[in-house]
Write a protein that holds these residues in place. Structure first.
Motif, mmCIF file in Angstrom:
data_model
loop_
_atom_site.group_PDB
_atom_site.id
_atom_site.type_symbol
_atom_site.label_atom_id
_atom_site.label_comp_id
_atom_site.label_asym_id
_atom_site.label_seq_id
_atom_site.Cartn_x
_atom_site.Cartn_y
_atom_site.Cartn_z
ATOM 1 N N ASN A 74 0.828 -1.211 0.000
ATOM 2 C CA ASN A 74 0.000 0.000 0.000
ATOM 3 C C ASN A 74 0.860 1.257 0.000
ATOM 4 O OD1 ASN A 74 -2.345 -1.537 0.061
ATOM 5 N ND2 ASN A 74 -2.500 -1.515 2.293
ATOM 6 N N ALA A 75 1.934 1.234 0.773
ATOM 7 C CA ALA A 75 2.816 2.397 0.826
ATOM 8 C C ALA A 75 3.510 2.626 -0.512
ATOM 9 C CB ALA A 75 3.848 2.219 1.940
ATOM 10 N N LEU A 76 3.926 1.539 -1.166
ATOM 11 C CA LEU A 76 4.578 1.673 -2.465
ATOM 12 C C LEU A 76 3.607 2.235 -3.504
ATOM 13 C CD1 LEU A 76 7.028 1.267 -4.256
ATOM 14 C CD2 LEU A 76 6.329 -1.116 -4.596
ATOM 15 N N ASP A 77 2.352 1.796 -3.464
ATOM 16 C CA ASP A 77 1.342 2.357 -4.377
ATOM 17 C C ASP A 77 1.167 3.854 -4.137
ATOM 18 O OD1 ASP A 77 0.899 -0.091 -5.550
ATOM 19 O OD2 ASP A 77 -0.915 -0.541 -4.410
ATOM 20 N N TRP B 174 12.757 8.003 -10.612
ATOM 21 C CA TRP B 174 12.942 6.981 -9.595
ATOM 22 C C TRP B 174 13.225 5.638 -10.234
ATOM 23 C CZ3 TRP B 174 8.580 4.237 -6.492
ATOM 24 C CH2 TRP B 174 7.586 3.757 -7.332
ATOM 25 N N VAL B 175 13.759 4.740 -9.412
ATOM 26 C CA VAL B 175 13.892 3.334 -9.766
ATOM 27 C C VAL B 175 12.910 2.581 -8.888
ATOM 28 C CG1 VAL B 175 15.403 1.316 -9.801
ATOM 29 C CG2 VAL B 175 16.322 3.572 -10.405
ATOM 30 N N ARG B 176 11.874 2.022 -9.513
ATOM 31 C CA ARG B 176 10.861 1.309 -8.725
ATOM 32 C C ARG B 176 11.487 0.048 -8.126
ATOM 33 N NH1 ARG B 176 4.957 1.278 -8.922
ATOM 34 N NH2 ARG B 176 4.231 -0.560 -7.749
ATOM 35 N N PRO B 177 11.344 -0.167 -6.819
ATOM 36 C CA PRO B 177 12.017 -1.299 -6.175
ATOM 37 C C PRO B 177 11.312 -2.627 -6.428
ATOM 38 C CG PRO B 177 10.675 -0.128 -4.574
ATOM 39 C CD PRO B 177 10.587 0.657 -5.859
ATOM 40 N N ASP B 178 12.087 -3.706 -6.398
ATOM 41 C CA ASP B 178 11.537 -5.053 -6.487
ATOM 42 C C ASP B 178 11.061 -5.552 -5.132
ATOM 43 O OD1 ASP B 178 12.228 -5.288 -9.244
ATOM 44 O OD2 ASP B 178 14.281 -5.821 -8.680
ATOM 45 N N ALA B 179 11.732 -5.130 -4.072
ATOM 46 C CA ALA B 179 11.415 -5.566 -2.708
ATOM 47 C C ALA B 179 12.051 -4.584 -1.739
ATOM 48 C CB ALA B 179 11.918 -6.984 -2.460
ATOM 49 N N GLY B 180 11.729 -4.756 -0.459
ATOM 50 C CA GLY B 180 12.284 -3.883 0.556
ATOM 51 C C GLY B 180 11.393 -2.690 0.827
ATOM 52 N N ALA B 181 11.726 -1.953 1.884
ATOM 53 C CA ALA B 181 10.961 -0.776 2.282
ATOM 54 C C ALA B 181 11.673 0.498 1.853
ATOM 55 C CB ALA B 181 10.761 -0.786 3.797
ATOM 56 N N LEU B 182 12.374 0.445 0.739
ATOM 57 C CA LEU B 182 13.231 1.548 0.317
ATOM 58 C C LEU B 182 13.276 1.629 -1.198
ATOM 59 C CD1 LEU B 182 16.949 0.373 0.816
ATOM 60 C CD2 LEU B 182 15.022 -1.128 0.390
ATOM 61 N N CYS B 183 13.619 2.801 -1.696
ATOM 62 C CA CYS B 183 13.838 2.977 -3.130
ATOM 63 C C CYS B 183 14.734 4.188 -3.328
ATOM 64 C CB CYS B 183 12.524 3.149 -3.890
ATOM 65 S SG CYS B 183 11.642 4.667 -3.475
ATOM 66 N N CYS B 184 15.170 4.388 -4.547
ATOM 67 C CA CYS B 184 16.066 5.495 -4.867
ATOM 68 C C CYS B 184 15.378 6.451 -5.839
ATOM 69 C CB CYS B 184 17.365 4.966 -5.466
ATOM 70 S SG CYS B 184 18.757 6.101 -5.268
ATOM 71 N N LEU B 185 15.427 7.739 -5.526
ATOM 72 C CA LEU B 185 14.877 8.787 -6.373
ATOM 73 C C LEU B 185 15.975 9.788 -6.708
ATOM 74 C CD1 LEU B 185 12.561 8.088 -3.956
ATOM 75 C CD2 LEU B 185 11.202 9.417 -5.563
ATOM 76 N N ARG B 186 15.727 10.617 -7.734
ATOM 77 C CA ARG B 186 16.749 11.564 -8.178
ATOM 78 C C ARG B 186 16.095 12.843 -8.671
ATOM 79 N NH1 ARG B 186 20.448 9.454 -12.962
ATOM 80 N NH2 ARG B 186 18.534 9.899 -14.121
ATOM 81 N N PHE C 257 18.562 10.319 -3.691
ATOM 82 C CA PHE C 257 18.325 10.068 -2.280
ATOM 83 C C PHE C 257 17.552 8.770 -2.104
ATOM 84 C CE2 PHE C 257 15.038 13.015 -3.783
ATOM 85 C CZ PHE C 257 13.840 12.422 -3.372
ATOM 86 N N ARG C 258 17.854 8.107 -0.994
ATOM 87 C CA ARG C 258 17.074 6.920 -0.617
ATOM 88 C C ARG C 258 15.856 7.378 0.166
ATOM 89 N NH1 ARG C 258 19.489 2.766 3.669
ATOM 90 N NH2 ARG C 258 18.613 4.326 5.090
ATOM 91 N N LEU C 259 14.704 6.837 -0.217
ATOM 92 C CA LEU C 259 13.469 7.139 0.489
ATOM 93 C C LEU C 259 12.918 5.848 1.063
ATOM 94 C CD1 LEU C 259 10.633 9.536 -0.569
ATOM 95 C CD2 LEU C 259 10.065 7.238 0.222
ATOM 96 N N GLY C 260 12.724 5.828 2.367
ATOM 97 C CA GLY C 260 12.123 4.672 3.022
ATOM 98 C C GLY C 260 10.629 4.883 3.157
ATOM 99 N N PHE C 261 9.838 3.959 2.598
ATOM 100 C CA PHE C 261 8.385 4.134 2.614
ATOM 101 C C PHE C 261 7.673 3.177 3.570
ATOM 102 C CE2 PHE C 261 9.654 1.518 -1.046
ATOM 103 C CZ PHE C 261 8.928 0.347 -0.845
ATOM 104 N N GLY C 262 8.441 2.419 4.352
ATOM 105 C CA GLY C 262 7.820 1.460 5.248
ATOM 106 C C GLY C 262 7.920 1.799 6.712
ATOM 107 N N PHE C 263 8.693 2.817 7.066
ATOM 108 C CA PHE C 263 8.964 3.114 8.468
ATOM 109 C C PHE C 263 7.848 3.916 9.127
ATOM 110 C CE2 PHE C 263 11.034 5.817 11.762
ATOM 111 C CZ PHE C 263 11.440 4.800 12.617
ATOM 112 N N LEU C 264 7.310 4.914 8.423
ATOM 113 C CA LEU C 264 6.262 5.745 8.995
ATOM 114 C C LEU C 264 4.929 4.993 9.032
ATOM 115 C CD1 LEU C 264 6.918 9.207 7.290
ATOM 116 C CD2 LEU C 264 7.403 8.571 9.658
#
Length: 388
Positions: free
Chosen positions: A292-295, A310-322, A360-367
């Motif tokens: 849900n957070a990734l969506d 951005w690079v859409r991640p395959d897994a994990g609570a993180l991704c990279c944007l520019r 930058f790395r953005l974590g979308f699972g922590f909040l």
């Protein structure tokens, strides 16, 4: 931005390990923390509710074994499809990174590292005295593993090749075919080398997406590392592991662990073994939250596509944007980083990982879910202010 600590500006950094600003994540936690790469923190109450901890009061707090508790190693072995005696527990993946670097690399030895990467993956090699040859993966190519470029820097002095799957900061997974191609190149060009694969985020899949198998059982030259920190949300247990097929290396790592920390905490390892025994009970709701957070993040990025790649991640609570060059010049990038505290925002700068400061790395699972939307809105406001 990576630099020496403020109080050392007039005194060059002399540590064996390079200084990296990622250490600030342990000291700063702004309301809109999009810098963390973990899932939400597991609480002690949630952990104690798991079956099997009813006799925790009887646990004797003596020394554990240097290899790690058998109960914990058996749970790890089941998940990685290896024998329990191939597992060595460590204080987080971080200690495993250091012990592996320290034990496999001597003066004059080389290590090949795919970057951008978790800073400790690089800095443990530097601290151990290895000559590090970095192969920078491309944001524009989606951080796919470039086997040909890695193969080109392999040589007879190469002792360790280090990658991550999923990668940090991008969340991009290596395929089995890519790993097999890399092993073939190592066999020809660096026959004495081992392949380390950091699988810390492997079980943090999104929603109903399948969890990929560990690479631990694929080849005897592979060493994998992981922990309960990221997908399971228990970094405070400081419990990780290595899977090591080579008996001689495994014995050396156990002795190295004995000479650094003696053993792991019997309390932490007991809690971690029960957590792993009930991993699916903990992971299933977290995977739904990540999906849900990734969506939500994908929707935000679509609205910001003129300013952010951005690079859409395959897994994990993180991704990279520019930040896009046609939207932000270098001065605007600097303003962006300076403005984040005013917006209660925290991001992980690309320079920490070997990328540019545009990334930058953005974590979308922590909040918590109710805070992610406001955090992304604050991020848009910071972009507005930086571009003005």
């Amino acid at each position: 931005m990576q630099h020496s600590p403020a109080n050392l500006d007039d005194n060059p950094w002399r540590g064996r390990f390079p200084y990296n600003e990622i250490i600030t994540l342990l000291d700063v936690n702004r309301p809109f923390n999009l810098a963390e790469s973990t899932s939400q923190d597991l609480t002690m109450g949630e952990l104690l509710d798991l079956a099997g901890l009813d006799r925790i009061r009887d646990l004797k707090l003596g020394y554990g074994t240097s290899a790690g508790s058998m109960a914990l190693r058996e749970e790890i072995a089941r998940a990685c499809h290896v024998a329990p005696d191939q597992v060595v527990t460590t204080q987080g993946t971080a200690l495993g990174l250091f012990l592996l670097a320290f034990e496999t690399c001597r003066a004059g030895d080389e290590a090949v590292l795919a970057t951008p990467c978790f800073p400790l993956s690089r800095d443990s090699l530097v601290g151990a005295g290895a000559t590090v040859r970095e192969v920078k993966l491309s944001f524009d190519d989606g951080y796919r593993l470039d086997v040909d470029r890695i193969g080109a820097v392999l040589g007879p002095r190469t002792r360790l090749v280090s990658i991550a799957s999923p990668q940090n900061p991008g969340g991009v997974q290596a395929t089995r075919a890519e790993v097999e191609q890399l092993l073939a190149a190592m066999r020809t060009r660096s026959p004495q080398s081992l392949l380390f694969i950091d699988e810390t985020y492997r079980e943090a899949s999104h929603g109903g997406a399948p969890v990929v198998d560990s690479f631990a059982a694929l080849d005897s030259r592979i060493v994998t590392g992981a922990s309960v920190s990221k997908a399971l949300g228990a970094p405070g247990l400081r419990t990780g592991w290595l899977t090591v097929a080579d008996a001689d290396l495994r014995a050396r790592l156990v002795v190295a662990k004995m000479n650094t920390v003696i053993s792991g905490s019997v309390l932490d390892e007991t809690l971690a073994s029960v957590l792993l025994q009930h991993r699916e009970r903990v992971l299933a709701p977290r995977r739904r939250l990540l999906a849900n957070a990734l969506d939500q993040l994908a929707t935000w990025r679509e609205a910001e596509r003129a300013r952010v790649d951005w690079v859409r991640p395959d897994a994990g609570a993180l991704c990279c944007l520019r930040l896009r060059t046609d939207a932000f010049d270098d001065a605007a990038v600097a303003r962006f980083w300076a403005l984040l505290p005013r917006h209660d925002l925290q991001l992980a700068c690309g320079s920490w990982f070997g990328e540019s400061e545009r990334a930058f790395r953005l974590g979308f699972g922590f909040l918590p879910p109710e805070r992610l939307g406001p955090a992304l809105s604050a991020l848009s406001e910071a972009l507005d202010a930086a571009a003005a």
